[in-house]
Design a protein around this motif. Structure first.
Motif, PDB file in Angstrom:
ATOM      1  N   SER A   1      34.410 -29.664   0.965  1.00  0.00           N
ATOM      2  CA  SER A   1      33.913 -30.931   0.430  1.00  0.00           C
ATOM      3  C   SER A   1      33.627 -30.782  -1.051  1.00  0.00           C
ATOM      4  O   SER A   1      33.364 -29.677  -1.545  1.00  0.00           O
ATOM      5  CB  SER A   1      32.677 -31.422   1.182  1.00  0.00           C
ATOM      6  OG  SER A   1      31.597 -30.524   1.074  1.00  0.00           O
ATOM      7  N   TYR A   2      33.684 -31.926  -1.751  1.00  0.00           N
ATOM      8  CA  TYR A   2      33.569 -31.908  -3.206  1.00  0.00           C
ATOM      9  C   TYR A   2      32.757 -33.111  -3.665  1.00  0.00           C
ATOM     10  O   TYR A   2      32.934 -34.226  -3.161  1.00  0.00           O
ATOM     11  CB  TYR A   2      34.968 -31.950  -3.830  1.00  0.00           C
ATOM     12  CG  TYR A   2      34.952 -31.958  -5.343  1.00  0.00           C
ATOM     13  CD1 TYR A   2      34.576 -30.829  -6.054  1.00  0.00           C
ATOM     14  CD2 TYR A   2      35.305 -33.102  -6.049  1.00  0.00           C
ATOM     15  CE1 TYR A   2      34.551 -30.829  -7.443  1.00  0.00           C
ATOM     16  CE2 TYR A   2      35.292 -33.111  -7.440  1.00  0.00           C
ATOM     17  CZ  TYR A   2      34.910 -31.979  -8.131  1.00  0.00           C
ATOM     18  OH  TYR A   2      34.881 -31.986  -9.502  1.00  0.00           O
ATOM     19  N   GLY A   3      31.898 -32.883  -4.629  1.00  0.00           N
ATOM     20  CA  GLY A   3      31.048 -33.957  -5.141  1.00  0.00           C
ATOM     21  C   GLY A   3      31.743 -34.804  -6.180  1.00  0.00           C
ATOM     22  O   GLY A   3      31.309 -34.882  -7.336  1.00  0.00           O
TER      23      GLY A   3
ATOM     24  N   PHE B   1      40.080 -29.474   6.743  1.00  0.00           N
ATOM     25  CA  PHE B   1      39.498 -30.804   6.614  1.00  0.00           C
ATOM     26  C   PHE B   1      38.818 -30.871   5.252  1.00  0.00           C
ATOM     27  O   PHE B   1      37.937 -30.057   4.957  1.00  0.00           O
ATOM     28  CB  PHE B   1      38.471 -31.059   7.716  1.00  0.00           C
ATOM     29  CG  PHE B   1      39.048 -31.108   9.096  1.00  0.00           C
ATOM     30  CD1 PHE B   1      39.388 -32.314   9.679  1.00  0.00           C
ATOM     31  CD2 PHE B   1      39.263 -29.940   9.811  1.00  0.00           C
ATOM     32  CE1 PHE B   1      39.930 -32.362  10.959  1.00  0.00           C
ATOM     33  CE2 PHE B   1      39.801 -29.968  11.085  1.00  0.00           C
ATOM     34  CZ  PHE B   1      40.137 -31.188  11.664  1.00  0.00           C
ATOM     35  N   GLU B   2      39.209 -31.815   4.438  1.00  0.00           N
ATOM     36  CA  GLU B   2      38.570 -31.945   3.135  1.00  0.00           C
ATOM     37  C   GLU B   2      38.083 -33.374   2.949  1.00  0.00           C
ATOM     38  O   GLU B   2      38.719 -34.330   3.374  1.00  0.00           O
ATOM     39  CB  GLU B   2      39.505 -31.526   2.008  1.00  0.00           C
ATOM     40  CG  GLU B   2      40.812 -32.283   1.938  1.00  0.00           C
ATOM     41  CD  GLU B   2      41.737 -31.722   0.859  1.00  0.00           C
ATOM     42  OE1 GLU B   2      42.393 -32.527   0.182  1.00  0.00           O
ATOM     43  OE2 GLU B   2      41.788 -30.488   0.699  1.00  0.00           O
ATOM     44  N   SER B   3      36.933 -33.496   2.321  1.00  0.00           N
ATOM     45  CA  SER B   3      36.332 -34.817   2.181  1.00  0.00           C
ATOM     46  C   SER B   3      35.461 -34.874   0.935  1.00  0.00           C
ATOM     47  O   SER B   3      35.021 -33.846   0.412  1.00  0.00           O
ATOM     48  CB  SER B   3      35.494 -35.157   3.416  1.00  0.00           C
ATOM     49  OG  SER B   3      34.438 -34.236   3.576  1.00  0.00           O
TER      50      SER B   3
ATOM     51  N   GLY C   1      24.476 -35.096   0.175  1.00  0.00           N
ATOM     52  CA  GLY C   1      24.782 -33.797  -0.411  1.00  0.00           C
ATOM     53  C   GLY C   1      24.800 -33.838  -1.923  1.00  0.00           C
ATOM     54  O   GLY C   1      24.236 -32.973  -2.593  1.00  0.00           O
ATOM     55  N   MET C   2      25.428 -34.887  -2.473  1.00  0.00           N
ATOM     56  CA  MET C   2      25.548 -34.954  -3.928  1.00  0.00           C
ATOM     57  C   MET C   2      24.210 -35.130  -4.624  1.00  0.00           C
ATOM     58  O   MET C   2      23.987 -34.557  -5.692  1.00  0.00           O
ATOM     59  CB  MET C   2      26.511 -36.070  -4.314  1.00  0.00           C
ATOM     60  CG  MET C   2      27.959 -35.636  -4.231  1.00  0.00           C
ATOM     61  SD  MET C   2      29.083 -36.803  -5.020  1.00  0.00           S
ATOM     62  CE  MET C   2      29.399 -37.923  -3.673  1.00  0.00           C
TER      63      MET C   2
ATOM     64  N   ALA D   1      29.843 -30.394  -7.227  1.00  0.00           N
ATOM     65  CA  ALA D   1      29.659 -29.171  -6.442  1.00  0.00           C
ATOM     66  C   ALA D   1      30.796 -29.034  -5.421  1.00  0.00           C
ATOM     67  O   ALA D   1      31.352 -30.029  -4.944  1.00  0.00           O
ATOM     68  CB  ALA D   1      28.320 -29.196  -5.731  1.00  0.00           C
ATOM     69  N   VAL D   2      31.120 -27.796  -5.080  1.00  0.00           N
ATOM     70  CA  VAL D   2      32.181 -27.490  -4.115  1.00  0.00           C
ATOM     71  C   VAL D   2      31.593 -26.702  -2.963  1.00  0.00           C
ATOM     72  O   VAL D   2      30.825 -25.758  -3.172  1.00  0.00           O
ATOM     73  CB  VAL D   2      33.314 -26.667  -4.757  1.00  0.00           C
ATOM     74  CG1 VAL D   2      34.452 -26.459  -3.757  1.00  0.00           C
ATOM     75  CG2 VAL D   2      33.829 -27.336  -6.017  1.00  0.00           C
ATOM     76  N   VAL D   3      31.970 -27.082  -1.733  1.00  0.00           N
ATOM     77  CA  VAL D   3      31.481 -26.384  -0.537  1.00  0.00           C
ATOM     78  C   VAL D   3      32.665 -26.023   0.355  1.00  0.00           C
ATOM     79  O   VAL D   3      33.591 -26.819   0.528  1.00  0.00           O
ATOM     80  CB  VAL D   3      30.502 -27.259   0.269  1.00  0.00           C
ATOM     81  CG1 VAL D   3      29.975 -26.490   1.488  1.00  0.00           C
ATOM     82  CG2 VAL D   3      29.340 -27.716  -0.597  1.00  0.00           C
TER      83      VAL D   3
END
Length: 314
Positions: free
Chosen positions: A255-257, A284-286, A292-293, A300-302
């Motif tokens: 996931s990405y902000g 899975f990417e979202s 979270g943000m 941010a990257v998770v």
């Protein structure tokens, strides 16, 4: 047996996947000044809110998870009728009260469900299990995807429960923040002293970025690397190594902000995707949840996966 699945909106999985698999979302509401948005995992709404409010005032945000009463009402109005057994998978209880709210609501739900089911013509028992994923954001998605897979395979509730609770013990989340000043301001807002002013100042001045690791509800740095992109590349390379070593489930979540095009342009991304493809790992990417943000900052990257043992970040 009809098995239902519930996650909170901090669980970073694509909205289409959640909808296709009929996963119910417990929304978390975010307020920044007068602006309010209930996070239903809509990426367009999240990005619009991000650009309008989060980037400049996100550290001041108030986040409000579903209350005990709201969770109770959701179950009694719909879920106890639609399903016979529900698994409610939440963000780690060490970082949010939503797990405790769900646990408290479960007692009322199990006491009060009979009338609602009887009115729908069903007199069989209903069961509910609240599962603490013991992790955050993209890493929460690992248990949810496994629950979908087990349900589709026709597994019974006892086996699903045992698998999910064991998987939570072996799920790892790794995060690289862009802005340590933001992270510190947000931590102070929540009463979390884990990011000190000196660390934030030095990190920003020297462009040192931490790689944070969440496992079994505990979060802390496992590396400090000069530059955001080198830190992300190192994290992606580490994840690729873990894929090659073998994961507990054929799943990796990212996931990405911000916009996903930015995530896909980061160094190490293509190699990680290629490695996952080679080893038949579904990615899975979202867009990161709004929750979270506002907690870890824009950009941010998770990455999340499940692996046995204690992977050493090198």
């Amino acid at each position: 047996m009809r098995i239902g699945l519930v996650v909170d909106s901090a669980c970073d999985l694509p909205l289409q996947y959640l909808q296709q698999n009929e996963i119910t979302i417990l929304p978390i509401t975010v307020r920044i000044g007068e602006a309010v948005l209930a996070d239903h995992r809509n990426p367009e709404a999240t990005l619009e809110f991000l650009h309008a409010h989060v980037a400049e005032r996100g550290a001041e945000a108030e986040t409000t998870p579903y209350t005990v009463q709201q969770i109770r009402d959701l179950f009694l109005e719909r879920l106890v009728i639609d399903y016979d057994h529900v698994f409610c998978m939440t963000i780690t209880r060490s970082r949010s009260p939503i797990n405790e709210n769900a646990q408290q609501a479960s007692f009322a739900i199990l006491n009060d469900y009979k009338a609602a089911r009887a009115a729908a013509g069903n007199t069989t028992p209903f069961a509910l299990r609240v599962v603490d994923t013991q992790n955050l954001f993209a890493a929460q998605g690992i248990t949810a995807v496994e629950a979908v897979r087990l349900r589709a395979a026709g597994e019974g509730a006892p086996k699903i429960r045992a698998r999910l609770e064991n998987l939570a013990l072996h799920t790892h989340g790794y995060l690289v923040p862009r802005d340590l000043y933001y992270l510190r301001a947000r931590a102070r807002k929540k009463g979390d002293r884990s990011v000190g002013l000196l660390s934030a100042a030095l990190g920003s001045a020297l462009d040192i970025k931490p790689v944070l690791h969440c496992h079994r509800g505990e979060t802390g740095p496992v590396a400090k690397i000069k530059g955001f992109e080198p830190a992300v590349e190192k994290m992606f390379g580490f994840a690729a190594e873990r894929v090659r070593a073998g994961l507990m489930t054929p799943t990796l979540c990212l996931s990405y902000g911000g916009e996903l095009a930015e995530l896909r342009a980061l160094p190490g991304y293509d190699e990680l995707r290629a490695t996952c493809s080679e080893y038949n790992i579904e990615v899975f990417e979202s867009v990161m949840s709004l929750t979270g943000m506002v907690n870890v900052g824009k950009g941010a990257v998770v990455v999340g996966f499940a692996a046995e043992g204690a992977p050493k970040f090198e």
